[in-house]
Design an enzyme around this catalytic site. Structure first.
Site, short mmCIF file in Angstrom:
data_model
loop_
_atom_site.label_atom_id
_atom_site.label_comp_id
_atom_site.label_asym_id
_atom_site.label_seq_id
_atom_site.Cartn_x
_atom_site.Cartn_y
_atom_site.Cartn_z
CE LYS A 10 14.07 -7.21 -6.10
NZ LYS A 10 13.17 -8.33 -5.85
CG ASP A 120 12.73 -9.28 -2.22
OD1 ASP A 120 13.61 -10.17 -2.20
OD2 ASP A 120 12.03 -9.02 -3.21
O1 C5P Z 1 8.51 -11.80 2.49
P1 C5P Z 1 7.55 -11.07 1.59
O2 C5P Z 1 6.35 -10.56 2.31
O3 C5P Z 1 8.20 -10.04 0.74
O4 C5P Z 1 7.05 -12.18 0.57
C1 C5P Z 1 5.84 -12.05 -0.15
C2 C5P Z 1 5.34 -13.43 -0.49
O5 C5P Z 1 6.22 -14.02 -1.43
C3 C5P Z 1 5.28 -14.41 0.65
O6 C5P Z 1 4.06 -14.32 1.32
C4 C5P Z 1 5.42 -15.74 -0.06
O7 C5P Z 1 4.20 -16.12 -0.62
C5 C5P Z 1 6.35 -15.43 -1.21
N1 C5P Z 1 7.77 -15.73 -0.95
C6 C5P Z 1 8.19 -17.05 -0.91
N2 C5P Z 1 9.50 -17.33 -0.69
C7 C5P Z 1 10.42 -16.34 -0.54
C8 C5P Z 1 10.01 -14.98 -0.59
C9 C5P Z 1 8.67 -14.72 -0.81
O8 C5P Z 1 7.38 -17.97 -1.05
N3 C5P Z 1 11.70 -16.66 -0.34
#
Ligand code: C5P
Length: 267
Positions: A10, A120
């Site tokens: 991606k 994601d």
């Molecule tokens: O959702 P995911 O586990 O992939 O995201 C990893 C980390 O990235 C989250 O714990 C957060 O700290 C940060 N994040 C964020 N805002 C988003 C996506 C991710 O702050 N829109």
């Protein structure tokens, strides 16, 4: 039943951070494409869930419930053996575990669980160009953007996404703006150049080698970091230009992961 699936890299061509929610997640606007270089998954239905991992980037990838692939299978209520071949660097801003989990949900026809596995994962379900908003859950197809010849470069090491978001000081930045209609390659690259990856400055502060990667891609029409890094992409005018640039980069920096590829799914 045996199923094969692939999890393409991606690429966030832009990533604008426009605010932060009360729960800490950041609001973003991102134009995402997928590159023709995937992790591969092989699913074989059985009575218990198990996972094995090989490939050039297998090191450090858990083969138990810590892996998002495992969690995706559990959410889908599926059991059997999954073999994952990690061709792509992980913790690297190009999907990693999110892309792998999305591939499992796609293979098992259970896309509704994507949001539960991370911000994601939904965008990785389609494998096609998309505009992403909200914290990643608002998706809109972007079929009009031209297919792109790309060079992906990762300098090694892991850059944890939460660390990069934490290092971002300015959380309210200008939005991406509407994507114009069908564009020539030059028109599209000029439009992209007005955009940003707001995570690039904090990521470069945490991992200064990202600056070296961007310098090394300075012959590209546009070079930028993807996601929370450290992988960067260069957009080239042709596949031949991308291959020439990749060969030169590999010669100069054999310690970097360098891949000439193209984006997929444009109309
Ligand atoms: O959702 P995911 O586990 O992939 O995201 C990893 C980390 O990235 C989250 O714990 C957060 O700290 C940060 N994040 C964020 N805002 C988003 C996506 C991710 O702050 N829109």
């Amino acid at each position: 039943m045996k199923i094969e699936a692939s999890a393409p890299a991606k690429i966030n061509l832009t990533l604008h951070i426009t605010g932060q929610r009360a729960d800490g997640y950041h609001l973003l606007e991102s134009l995402v494409v997928f590159a023709d270089v995937p992790d591969r998954l092989f699913l074989d239905t059985g009575s218990a869930l198990s996972l094995s991992v090989d490939g050039p980037f297998a090191e450090g990838v858990p083969s138990d419930a810590r892996n998002l692939v495992w969690q995706a299978a559990e959410l889908a209520g599926w059991t059997g053996h999954i073999h994952l071949t990690k061709n792509l660097p992980h913790g690297a801003g190009i999907g990693g575990g999110s892309a792998d989990a999305a591939a499992v949900l796609r293979a098992l026809n259970m896309p509704e669980h994507a949001g539960a596995l991370g911000a994601d994962v939904p965008v990785c379900l389609s494998g096609r160009p998309q505009l992403m908003a909200g914290i990643g859950e608002d998706l809109c197809p972007a079929p009009d953007i031209p297919a792109l010849s790309l060079v992906l470069v990762n300098p090694g090491g892991h850059l944890p996404t939460p660390d990069v978001f934490r290092a971002l000081t300015q959380k309210e930045n200008a939005p991406l703006g509407a994507l114009p209609g069908k564009m020539s390659f030059t028109g599209f690259v000029d439009w992209l150049a007005q955009g940003r990856n707001d995570l690039q400055p904090p990521a470069c502060a945490l991992a200064p080698e990202i600056g070296d990667v961007l310098d090394a891609l300075s012959d590209a029409r546009l070079a930028r970091m993807s996601g929370s890094g450290a992988t960067c992409f260069g957009i080239y005018e042709s596949a031949r230009d991308a291959q020439t640039a990749a060969a030169r980069l590999l010669q100069n920096r054999p310690d970097w992961w360098v891949c000439a590829t193209r984006s997929v799914g444009s109309s």
